[in-house]
Scaffold this motif. Structure first.
Motif, PDB file in Angstrom:
ATOM      1  N   ASN A 186     -18.541 -28.264  -3.831  1.00 20.46           N
ATOM      2  CA  ASN A 186     -18.186 -28.250  -2.402  1.00 20.46           C
ATOM      3  C   ASN A 186     -19.107 -29.134  -1.559  1.00 20.46           C
ATOM      4  OD1 ASN A 186     -16.128 -26.570  -3.093  1.00 20.46           O
ATOM      5  ND2 ASN A 186     -16.821 -24.807  -1.907  1.00 20.46           N
ATOM      6  N   ASN A 214     -14.969 -19.120   0.745  1.00 20.92           N
ATOM      7  CA  ASN A 214     -15.267 -19.855  -0.474  1.00 20.92           C
ATOM      8  C   ASN A 214     -15.078 -18.850  -1.623  1.00 20.92           C
ATOM      9  OD1 ASN A 214     -16.367 -21.391  -2.565  1.00 20.92           O
ATOM     10  ND2 ASN A 214     -18.480 -21.179  -1.866  1.00 20.92           N
ATOM     11  N   GLY A 261     -10.739 -21.199   0.519  1.00 16.66           N
ATOM     12  CA  GLY A 261     -10.509 -22.034   1.692  1.00 16.66           C
ATOM     13  C   GLY A 261      -9.595 -21.406   2.724  1.00 16.66           C
ATOM     14  N   TYR A 270     -18.015 -23.285   6.388  1.00 16.86           N
ATOM     15  CA  TYR A 270     -16.868 -24.203   6.333  1.00 16.86           C
ATOM     16  C   TYR A 270     -16.068 -24.226   7.640  1.00 16.86           C
ATOM     17  CZ  TYR A 270     -17.973 -23.891   1.369  1.00 16.86           C
ATOM     18  OH  TYR A 270     -18.628 -23.930   0.157  1.00 16.86           O
ATOM     19  N   LYS A 320     -21.882 -29.146   4.506  1.00 16.30           N
ATOM     20  CA  LYS A 320     -20.444 -29.344   4.313  1.00 16.30           C
ATOM     21  C   LYS A 320     -19.939 -30.518   5.156  1.00 16.30           C
ATOM     22  CE  LYS A 320     -21.038 -25.898   1.655  1.00 16.30           C
ATOM     23  NZ  LYS A 320     -21.294 -26.179   0.229  1.00 16.30           N
ATOM     24  N   THR A 340     -10.027 -25.919   4.039  1.00 16.35           N
ATOM     25  CA  THR A 340     -11.357 -26.514   4.069  1.00 16.35           C
ATOM     26  C   THR A 340     -11.470 -27.646   3.043  1.00 16.35           C
ATOM     27  OG1 THR A 340     -12.277 -24.920   2.473  1.00 16.35           O
ATOM     28  CG2 THR A 340     -12.302 -24.286   4.790  1.00 16.35           C
ATOM     29  N   ASN A 341     -12.646 -27.797   2.453  1.00 18.60           N
ATOM     30  CA  ASN A 341     -12.847 -28.848   1.461  1.00 18.60           C
ATOM     31  C   ASN A 341     -12.780 -28.306   0.038  1.00 18.60           C
ATOM     32  OD1 ASN A 341     -15.281 -27.432   1.475  1.00 18.60           O
ATOM     33  ND2 ASN A 341     -16.521 -29.262   1.113  1.00 18.60           N
ATOM     34  N   THR A 388     -13.100 -28.948  -5.436  1.00 20.23           N
ATOM     35  CA  THR A 388     -13.617 -29.497  -4.183  1.00 20.23           C
ATOM     36  C   THR A 388     -12.828 -30.745  -3.822  1.00 20.23           C
ATOM     37  OG1 THR A 388     -15.840 -28.672  -4.661  1.00 20.23           O
ATOM     38  CG2 THR A 388     -15.669 -30.465  -3.069  1.00 20.23           C
TER      39      THR A 388
END
Length: 407
Positions: free
Chosen positions: A65, A191, A194, A221, A248, A327-328, A366
């Motif tokens: 991440n 996490n 996401g 995040y 992040k 998110t990522n 990720t």
């Protein structure tokens, strides 16, 4: 006779000594440690450059991440400018300036903001401070695991509560899970999924939590999503500590900076566990980052566009993405051993994230650069085209993870 500590109350000394003992009892775990643990079992590969088993040149690293965009140009310039004063601890008060800037942006008093080298330290210390053998640690499942390891040190019971059908935190079940809870941990966005828990749900948990407990809200995040933050609840003197990191969206995982935000009396309970001096490079880079009004929206769009493209490709090819990731990172239900898929992807020189015990067939991925995700697509399709038995055989036995001491 030296009476220099005579004025220090014995209760304060005992608290400090207990804190020091607990802090020394277990390592402070970061995402890097947990990614390392996944890679050393079953694949035997170390995280990035950490050890002799490092990934081969050209490896796609979408396992921890991280943000491949790295620190912003402004952050890099701030590091360059401040580095010549690095012979002093903090000659110009960079860390205080950072706390003041963040507080001013969010309607907080500066003493409601404690600056750390990342958010892992305050996460760890918050769990040590507010849990015990009689006060449990309540967390969603799956969610970020570091707090559970801290709870082991304090002797606290760990209570895991499954996510809702929409993959949000089930706050009513979490609040009801233990009337003697010390910490209710909410990672929002979550996490590894996401996914989002609404601000209304977090407010409900805050108003209905067990007496004497705190909410520990991890907003690592938050900038990558449209989720509402809860900093106003800290400003209103509620019983919560909020965690922020620069690892992040700001791309500073290797530079280190983060915050704990809360009432001063709550933050004071973290102090007996110690705190190292902040590197001035981290403080300067963080302040340059938060004072750049274009940085967050620009990066949110870049990462979001790549995530949406990847999720759309996975869906179009019949693969199951779990929930609606914002998110990522995201999770894929592979329908077979997640550890086996992980190991098979390593053979393709693509390093994806780990599985969680509650979902052994799922893997976390990720969001990397577009070029990295294009390589991921090719490798993942190749791995998933193999019979499930072939990848399952690669998984091997699972052992209790061991964690290196990253400096």
């Amino acid at each position: 006779m030296d009476n220099s500590d005579a004025a220090v109350p014995s209760s304060a000394r005992r608290l400090f000594l207990r804190g020091a003992a607990l802090a020394a009892a277990t390592p402070i775990l970061t995402e890097a440690h947990l990614a390392f643990a996944a890679q050393t079992s079953p694949s035997g590969m170390a995280l990035h450059g950490q050890g002799a088993g490092m990934p081969a040149d050209g490896a796609v690293l979408i396992n921890a991440n991280e943000n491949p965009l790295g620190p912003s140009k402004g952050a890099i310039a701030a590091i360059s400018n401040i580095a010549p004063t690095g012979g002093r601890y903090d000659l110009h008060g960079e860390t205080a300036k950072l706390a003041q800037s963040f507080a001013a942006q969010h309607g907080l008093k500066s003493n409601y903001v404690a600056v750390y080298a990342g958010s892992s330290e305050p996460l760890h210390y918050s769990v040590l401070a507010f849990t015990s053998p009689t006060r449990s640690f309540v967390t969603a499942d799956p969610s970020y695991e570091a707090g559970m390891f801290a709870a082991r040190t304090s002797g606290a019971k760990v209570v895991k509560v499954p996510l809702t059908a929409a993959y949000a935190h089930d706050v009513k079940a979490m609040v009801a899970a233990d009337p003697n809870a010390g910490v209710i941990y909410i990672c929002n966005p979550n996490n590894p999924t996401g996914t989002i828990t609404s601000k209304a749900d977090i407010a409900w948990a805050l108003e209905n939590k067990p007496k004497g407990s705190i909410l520990l809200v991890d907003e690592a995040y938050i900038h990558l999503s449209d989720a509402e933050d809860v900093l106003d609840m800290a400003a209103a003197d509620k019983d919560l500590i909020i965690l922020r990191t620069f690892s992040k969206i700001y791309g500073m995982a290797g530079i280190r900076c983060g915050f704990a935000v809360g009432r001063p009396d709550l933050l004071a309970k973290l102090q007996p566990f110690g705190q190292n001096a902040m590197p001035i490079t981290g403080s300067a880079a963080a302040r340059a980052s938060i004072e750049d009004p274009e940085l967050v929206p620009a990066r949110k769009k870049i990462i979001g566009d790549i995530r949406r493209d990847t999720v759309a490709w996975l869906t179009a090819n019949g693969y199951k993405v779990i929930g609606d990731p914002q998110t990522n990172c995201f999770m894929i239900d592979t329908g077979r051993s997640g550890h086996g898929v992980f190991a098979a992807m390593v053979k393709q020189n693509v390093y994806i994230g780990r599985s969680w015990p509650i979902w052994p067939n799922a893997v976390r991925v990720t969001v990397g650069t577009q070029a990295e995700m294009d390589k991921f697509k090719l490798a993942f399709k190749s791995v998933m085209s193999q019979p499930a038995m072939a990848t399952n055989l690669l998984s091997g036995p699972r052992a209790e993870p061991s964690f290196p001491q990253f400096s």
